[in-house]
Design a protein around this motif. Structure first.
Motif, PDB file in Angstrom:
ATOM      1  N   GLY A  24      11.032  12.728 -13.205  1.00  0.00           N
ATOM      2  CA  GLY A  24      11.758  11.972 -12.193  1.00  0.00           C
ATOM      3  C   GLY A  24      12.917  12.727 -11.579  1.00  0.00           C
ATOM      4  N   SER A  25      13.653  13.470 -12.392  1.00  0.00           N
ATOM      5  CA  SER A  25      14.792  14.235 -11.875  1.00  0.00           C
ATOM      6  C   SER A  25      14.333  15.343 -10.939  1.00  0.00           C
ATOM      7  CB  SER A  25      15.598  14.836 -13.026  1.00  0.00           C
ATOM      8  OG  SER A  25      16.195  13.834 -13.783  1.00  0.00           O
ATOM      9  N   GLU A  26      13.289  16.022 -11.331  1.00  0.00           N
ATOM     10  CA  GLU A  26      12.761  17.087 -10.472  1.00  0.00           C
ATOM     11  C   GLU A  26      12.240  16.509  -9.161  1.00  0.00           C
ATOM     12  OE1 GLU A  26      11.261  20.166 -13.941  1.00  0.00           O
ATOM     13  OE2 GLU A  26      10.053  18.389 -13.488  1.00  0.00           O
ATOM     14  N   ARG A  27      11.541  15.383  -9.253  1.00  0.00           N
ATOM     15  CA  ARG A  27      11.024  14.750  -8.034  1.00  0.00           C
ATOM     16  C   ARG A  27      12.165  14.318  -7.116  1.00  0.00           C
ATOM     17  NH1 ARG A  27       7.472  12.079 -11.819  1.00  0.00           N
ATOM     18  NH2 ARG A  27       8.678  10.172 -11.546  1.00  0.00           N
ATOM     19  N   ARG A  28      13.257  13.827  -7.687  1.00  0.00           N
ATOM     20  CA  ARG A  28      14.386  13.382  -6.867  1.00  0.00           C
ATOM     21  C   ARG A  28      14.928  14.531  -6.038  1.00  0.00           C
ATOM     22  NH1 ARG A  28      14.435   9.633  -5.019  1.00  0.00           N
ATOM     23  NH2 ARG A  28      14.393   8.400  -6.917  1.00  0.00           N
ATOM     24  N   LEU A  29      15.122  15.710  -6.654  1.00  0.00           N
ATOM     25  CA  LEU A  29      15.653  16.850  -5.908  1.00  0.00           C
ATOM     26  C   LEU A  29      14.668  17.336  -4.854  1.00  0.00           C
ATOM     27  CD1 LEU A  29      17.501  18.890  -8.668  1.00  0.00           C
ATOM     28  CD2 LEU A  29      18.448  17.232  -7.045  1.00  0.00           C
ATOM     29  N   VAL A  30      13.376  17.310  -5.184  1.00  0.00           N
ATOM     30  CA  VAL A  30      12.363  17.697  -4.202  1.00  0.00           C
ATOM     31  C   VAL A  30      12.411  16.750  -3.012  1.00  0.00           C
ATOM     32  CG1 VAL A  30       9.865  17.840  -3.777  1.00  0.00           C
ATOM     33  CG2 VAL A  30      10.843  18.866  -5.840  1.00  0.00           C
ATOM     34  N   LYS A  31      12.498  15.454  -3.283  1.00  0.00           N
ATOM     35  CA  LYS A  31      12.519  14.483  -2.185  1.00  0.00           C
ATOM     36  C   LYS A  31      13.785  14.631  -1.337  1.00  0.00           C
ATOM     37  CE  LYS A  31       9.840  10.841  -2.710  1.00  0.00           C
ATOM     38  NZ  LYS A  31       9.456   9.489  -2.961  1.00  0.00           N
ATOM     39  N   LEU A  32      14.907  14.951  -1.961  1.00  0.00           N
ATOM     40  CA  LEU A  32      16.122  15.211  -1.194  1.00  0.00           C
ATOM     41  C   LEU A  32      15.927  16.436  -0.312  1.00  0.00           C
ATOM     42  CD1 LEU A  32      19.073  14.700  -0.451  1.00  0.00           C
ATOM     43  CD2 LEU A  32      19.721  15.982  -2.517  1.00  0.00           C
ATOM     44  N   ALA A  79       0.832  -1.205   0.000  1.00  0.00           N
ATOM     45  CA  ALA A  79       0.000   0.000   0.000  1.00  0.00           C
ATOM     46  C   ALA A  79       0.866   1.255   0.000  1.00  0.00           C
ATOM     47  CB  ALA A  79      -0.945  -0.010   1.209  1.00  0.00           C
ATOM     48  N   TYR A  80       1.915   1.234   0.801  1.00  0.00           N
ATOM     49  CA  TYR A  80       2.849   2.360   0.860  1.00  0.00           C
ATOM     50  C   TYR A  80       3.506   2.582  -0.502  1.00  0.00           C
ATOM     51  CZ  TYR A  80       7.053   4.963   2.206  1.00  0.00           C
ATOM     52  OH  TYR A  80       8.065   5.881   2.290  1.00  0.00           O
ATOM     53  N   SER A  81       3.917   1.510  -1.150  1.00  0.00           N
ATOM     54  CA  SER A  81       4.549   1.608  -2.471  1.00  0.00           C
ATOM     55  C   SER A  81       3.571   2.147  -3.507  1.00  0.00           C
ATOM     56  CB  SER A  81       5.068   0.238  -2.909  1.00  0.00           C
ATOM     57  OG  SER A  81       6.081  -0.200  -2.042  1.00  0.00           O
ATOM     58  N   GLU A  82       2.329   1.693  -3.449  1.00  0.00           N
ATOM     59  CA  GLU A  82       1.298   2.182  -4.375  1.00  0.00           C
ATOM     60  C   GLU A  82       1.051   3.673  -4.170  1.00  0.00           C
ATOM     61  OE1 GLU A  82      -0.374   0.780  -6.991  1.00  0.00           O
ATOM     62  OE2 GLU A  82       1.047  -0.881  -6.737  1.00  0.00           O
ATOM     63  N   LEU A  83       1.034   4.117  -2.913  1.00  0.00           N
ATOM     64  CA  LEU A  83       0.863   5.540  -2.634  1.00  0.00           C
ATOM     65  C   LEU A  83       2.011   6.333  -3.250  1.00  0.00           C
ATOM     66  CD1 LEU A  83      -0.535   7.925  -1.247  1.00  0.00           C
ATOM     67  CD2 LEU A  83       0.754   7.354   0.824  1.00  0.00           C
ATOM     68  N   GLY A  84       3.235   5.837  -3.098  1.00  0.00           N
ATOM     69  CA  GLY A  84       4.387   6.508  -3.688  1.00  0.00           C
ATOM     70  C   GLY A  84       4.263   6.654  -5.195  1.00  0.00           C
ATOM     71  N   LEU A  85       3.805   5.600  -5.851  1.00  0.00           N
ATOM     72  CA  LEU A  85       3.608   5.662  -7.307  1.00  0.00           C
ATOM     73  C   LEU A  85       2.501   6.645  -7.674  1.00  0.00           C
ATOM     74  CD1 LEU A  85       3.879   1.857  -8.163  1.00  0.00           C
ATOM     75  CD2 LEU A  85       5.559   3.645  -8.683  1.00  0.00           C
ATOM     76  N   VAL A 140       1.428   9.354  -6.026  1.00  0.00           N
ATOM     77  CA  VAL A 140       1.816  10.758  -5.876  1.00  0.00           C
ATOM     78  C   VAL A 140       2.872  11.150  -6.900  1.00  0.00           C
ATOM     79  CG1 VAL A 140       1.110  10.916  -3.461  1.00  0.00           C
ATOM     80  CG2 VAL A 140       3.465  10.325  -3.998  1.00  0.00           C
ATOM     81  N   ALA A 141       3.726  10.222  -7.288  1.00  0.00           N
ATOM     82  CA  ALA A 141       4.728  10.524  -8.318  1.00  0.00           C
ATOM     83  C   ALA A 141       4.058  10.839  -9.645  1.00  0.00           C
ATOM     84  CB  ALA A 141       5.697   9.348  -8.471  1.00  0.00           C
ATOM     85  N   ASP A 142       2.954  10.170  -9.926  1.00  0.00           N
ATOM     86  CA  ASP A 142       2.252  10.356 -11.196  1.00  0.00           C
ATOM     87  C   ASP A 142       1.172  11.432 -11.136  1.00  0.00           C
ATOM     88  OD1 ASP A 142       3.798   8.352 -12.314  1.00  0.00           O
ATOM     89  OD2 ASP A 142       2.309   6.775 -11.937  1.00  0.00           O
ATOM     90  N   SER A 143       1.058  12.136 -10.021  1.00  0.00           N
ATOM     91  CA  SER A 143      -0.048  13.070  -9.831  1.00  0.00           C
ATOM     92  C   SER A 143       0.175  14.450 -10.440  1.00  0.00           C
ATOM     93  CB  SER A 143      -0.347  13.229  -8.343  1.00  0.00           C
ATOM     94  OG  SER A 143       0.720  13.913  -7.702  1.00  0.00           O
ATOM     95  N   GLY A 144       1.354  14.700 -10.987  1.00  0.00           N
ATOM     96  CA  GLY A 144       1.610  16.042 -11.511  1.00  0.00           C
ATOM     97  C   GLY A 144       2.664  16.041 -12.589  1.00  0.00           C
ATOM     98  N   PRO A 145       3.087  17.235 -12.980  1.00  0.00           N
ATOM     99  CA  PRO A 145       3.966  17.375 -14.134  1.00  0.00           C
ATOM    100  C   PRO A 145       5.465  17.212 -13.864  1.00  0.00           C
ATOM    101  CG  PRO A 145       3.363  19.541 -13.349  1.00  0.00           C
ATOM    102  CD  PRO A 145       2.601  18.532 -12.504  1.00  0.00           C
ATOM    103  N   LEU A 146       5.877  17.065 -12.620  1.00  0.00           N
ATOM    104  CA  LEU A 146       7.313  16.966 -12.360  1.00  0.00           C
ATOM    105  C   LEU A 146       7.858  15.663 -12.927  1.00  0.00           C
ATOM    106  CD1 LEU A 146       7.580  18.185  -8.652  1.00  0.00           C
ATOM    107  CD2 LEU A 146       7.867  19.522 -10.741  1.00  0.00           C
TER     108      LEU A 146
END
Length: 116
Positions: A38-46, A22-28, A30-36
């Protein structure tokens, strides 16, 4: 479930697979919920990891960012960008956690060179 997970996360994944799924599905989701991308998401998560003061997450996202081709300088800048928002102590802590991983990477490279 991955053997690359930190010890605590691996324990949750092993002992509570439904929760981990369930946690993994939530991560997927939210990752797919907007225009960012993968690279942009990585820096945001850092940056978020530094902001909440999570050493483990900062280490993890630093490793992932390096694997994705980010430079050490870019990762250091993320920590410095935290100064006005998260405060100097949080930013310095984040920078030291990034440096932990960079030092590990340097040691790994040195060991590989010695083996050759």
């Amino acid at each position: 479930m991955s053997n690359d997970l930190p010890h605590g996360a691996n324990d949750v994944a092993t002992n509570n697979p439904d929760v981990w799924d369930a946690y993994s599905e939530l991560g997927l989701a939210v990752a797919d919920s907007g225009p960012l991308d993968g690279s942009e998401r990585r820096l945001v998560k850092l940056a978020l990891s530094i902001g909440i003061g999570s050493e483990g997450a900062t280490h993890s996202h630093t490793r992932r960012a390096l694997d994705e081709g980010f430079s050490a300088e870019a990762l250091r800048q993320v920590a410095l960008l935290a100064i006005p928002t998260a405060g100097f102590p949080a930013a310095v802590a984040g920078l030291t956690w990034i440096e932990d991983v960079l030092s590990e990477e340097d040691e790994d490279e040195d060991e590989e060179e010695e083996e050759d």
